[in-house]
Design a protein around this motif. Structure first.
Motif, PDB file in Angstrom:
ATOM      1  N   CYS A  74      50.425  40.342  46.373  1.00  0.00           N
ATOM      2  CA  CYS A  74      49.815  39.069  46.763  1.00  0.00           C
ATOM      3  C   CYS A  74      50.150  38.766  48.224  1.00  0.00           C
ATOM      4  O   CYS A  74      49.354  39.046  49.114  1.00  0.00           O
ATOM      5  CB  CYS A  74      50.282  37.944  45.848  1.00  0.00           C
ATOM      6  SG  CYS A  74      49.407  36.389  46.115  1.00  0.00           S
ATOM      7  N   GLU A 101      45.474  43.772  43.647  1.00  0.00           N
ATOM      8  CA  GLU A 101      45.602  42.824  44.755  1.00  0.00           C
ATOM      9  C   GLU A 101      45.021  41.465  44.396  1.00  0.00           C
ATOM     10  O   GLU A 101      44.000  41.360  43.720  1.00  0.00           O
ATOM     11  CB  GLU A 101      44.886  43.377  45.989  1.00  0.00           C
ATOM     12  CG  GLU A 101      45.078  42.557  47.242  1.00  0.00           C
ATOM     13  CD  GLU A 101      44.403  43.180  48.451  1.00  0.00           C
ATOM     14  OE1 GLU A 101      44.704  42.770  49.579  1.00  0.00           O
ATOM     15  OE2 GLU A 101      43.567  44.095  48.256  1.00  0.00           O
ATOM     16  N   HIS A 103      44.676  37.355  46.300  1.00  0.00           N
ATOM     17  CA  HIS A 103      44.921  36.532  47.479  1.00  0.00           C
ATOM     18  C   HIS A 103      45.147  35.063  47.128  1.00  0.00           C
ATOM     19  O   HIS A 103      45.405  34.257  48.016  1.00  0.00           O
ATOM     20  CB  HIS A 103      43.747  36.646  48.453  1.00  0.00           C
ATOM     21  CG  HIS A 103      43.559  38.031  49.004  1.00  0.00           C
ATOM     22  ND1 HIS A 103      44.446  38.613  49.873  1.00  0.00           N
ATOM     23  CD2 HIS A 103      42.585  38.959  48.775  1.00  0.00           C
ATOM     24  CE1 HIS A 103      44.032  39.835  50.178  1.00  0.00           C
ATOM     25  NE2 HIS A 103      42.912  40.069  49.527  1.00  0.00           N
TER      26      HIS A 103
END
Length: 313
Positions: A74, A101, A103
């Motif tokens: 992150c 991943e 965000h």
């Protein structure tokens, strides 16, 4: 008679097919203790005796028999992904490392909910953070977890713990962590109560009297260290998805299950004795664990052993 016994054994699904041991490694601690350093660099890439923390964690997972690791990234995710892609970990023949991943995840709960949505976990898995150093063997802990799960489907987690006597003056462990209070059933090893010192009320802990009526014996501990290595049933991921109040692994999830009388889910403990396991969650623990590596308490993770193409010294 031998042939009949073999036929019955072959009907066991676990013997018919190999089950891949998976792990979820959180490469974000979702904490601010290492700021301002971590404002520009992810914590898991900080060096422990010249080796990034995440390499120490991956090395242990590989040695423990894990075959597939999902690294959740992150904060500074690109740095972590670029590092792993340039390392030797993605080239190991029997050890798969895949990055996931995000965000917008702000907690471990968000991370586990996203992993649940990806449908990548297919059985029991190891849950840990990328700042954990260990050399323990998981064979016995995994076996105990699987046997409990067969007998009781509500046994969803096994936490690895270790004795760690607090300092008489500061009430902190040598790693700098606050005193931890646990209540454990000594016969079944079930965790009954988990309290950080920050949760104490005027230095006291109150136990539900129901614990005394439901358990024939209880062991009370303020000398245990939480290693933050968990063996989890796949139901753990769905529990995070069903309850969005679960954000922190211990403060919300563990304590939430311990007080939930409706679902009846249970957490158990596995105590290690001579092995090493510790989490870098403060500057003091960073210093202590670095010294332990140099003094070879973490063998085979020692300065003269090559890790992912690098030497510790």
């Amino acid at each position: 008679m031998v042939q009949r016994k073999s036929a019955r054994a072959s009907e066991d699904p676990e013997e018919l097919a190999h089950v891949t041991l998976q792990a979820v490694l959180l490469a974000d601690s979702f904490a601010t203790k290492f700021r301002p350093i971590t404002l520009e660099r992810p914590k898991v890439l900080l060096p422990l005796v010249n080796v990034p923390m995440i390499d120490c964690s991956l090395m242990w997972l590989e040695s423990a028999g894990v075959e597939e690791v999902f690294v959740f990234c992150c904060a500074h995710s690109k740095q972590v992904i670029d590092y792993l892609e340039s390392s030797e970990w993605l080239k190991q023949p029997n050890f798969s490392v895949t990055t996931i991943e995000s965000h917008n995840s702000i907690s471990a709960g968000d991370a586990l909910r996203l992993i649940y949505e990806r449908h990548v976990i297919h059985g029991d898995f190891i849950l840990m953070t990328g700042d954990t150093v260990s050399n323990i063997s998981l064979t016995q802990a995994l076996q105990e977890h699987k046997e409990r799960k067969k007998k009781d489907s509500n046994a969803v987690m096994t936490m690895v713990i270790k004795q760690s006597k607090p300092c008489a003056i500061t009430q902190q462990s040598r790693l700098g962590t606050d005193e931890l209070f646990m209540a454990i059933n000594p016969e079944t090893k079930q965790l009954l109560c988990y309290e950080d010192k920050a949760d104490y009320v005027k230095g006291t802990v109150t136990l539900d009297k129901g614990l005394l009526t439901d358990n024939s014996s209880i062991s009370l501990h303020n000398d245990m260290q939480d290693c933050y290595i968990d063996i989890c049933a796949p139901e753990v991921l769905s529990l995070f998805t069903d309850n969005f109040d679960y954000q922190h692994l211990r403060r919300h999830f563990v304590k939430g299950l311990l007080v939930d009388d409706i679902m009846g889910y249970k957490i158990f403990t596995h105590e290690i004795h001579s092995s090493y396991a510790a989490k870098v969650d403060s500057f003091r623990s960073y210093d202590t664990i670095s010294k332990d590596i140099i003094q070879r308490w973490t063998y085979p993770l020692v300065p003269d052993v090559q890790i992912s193409g690098k030497l510790c010294d």
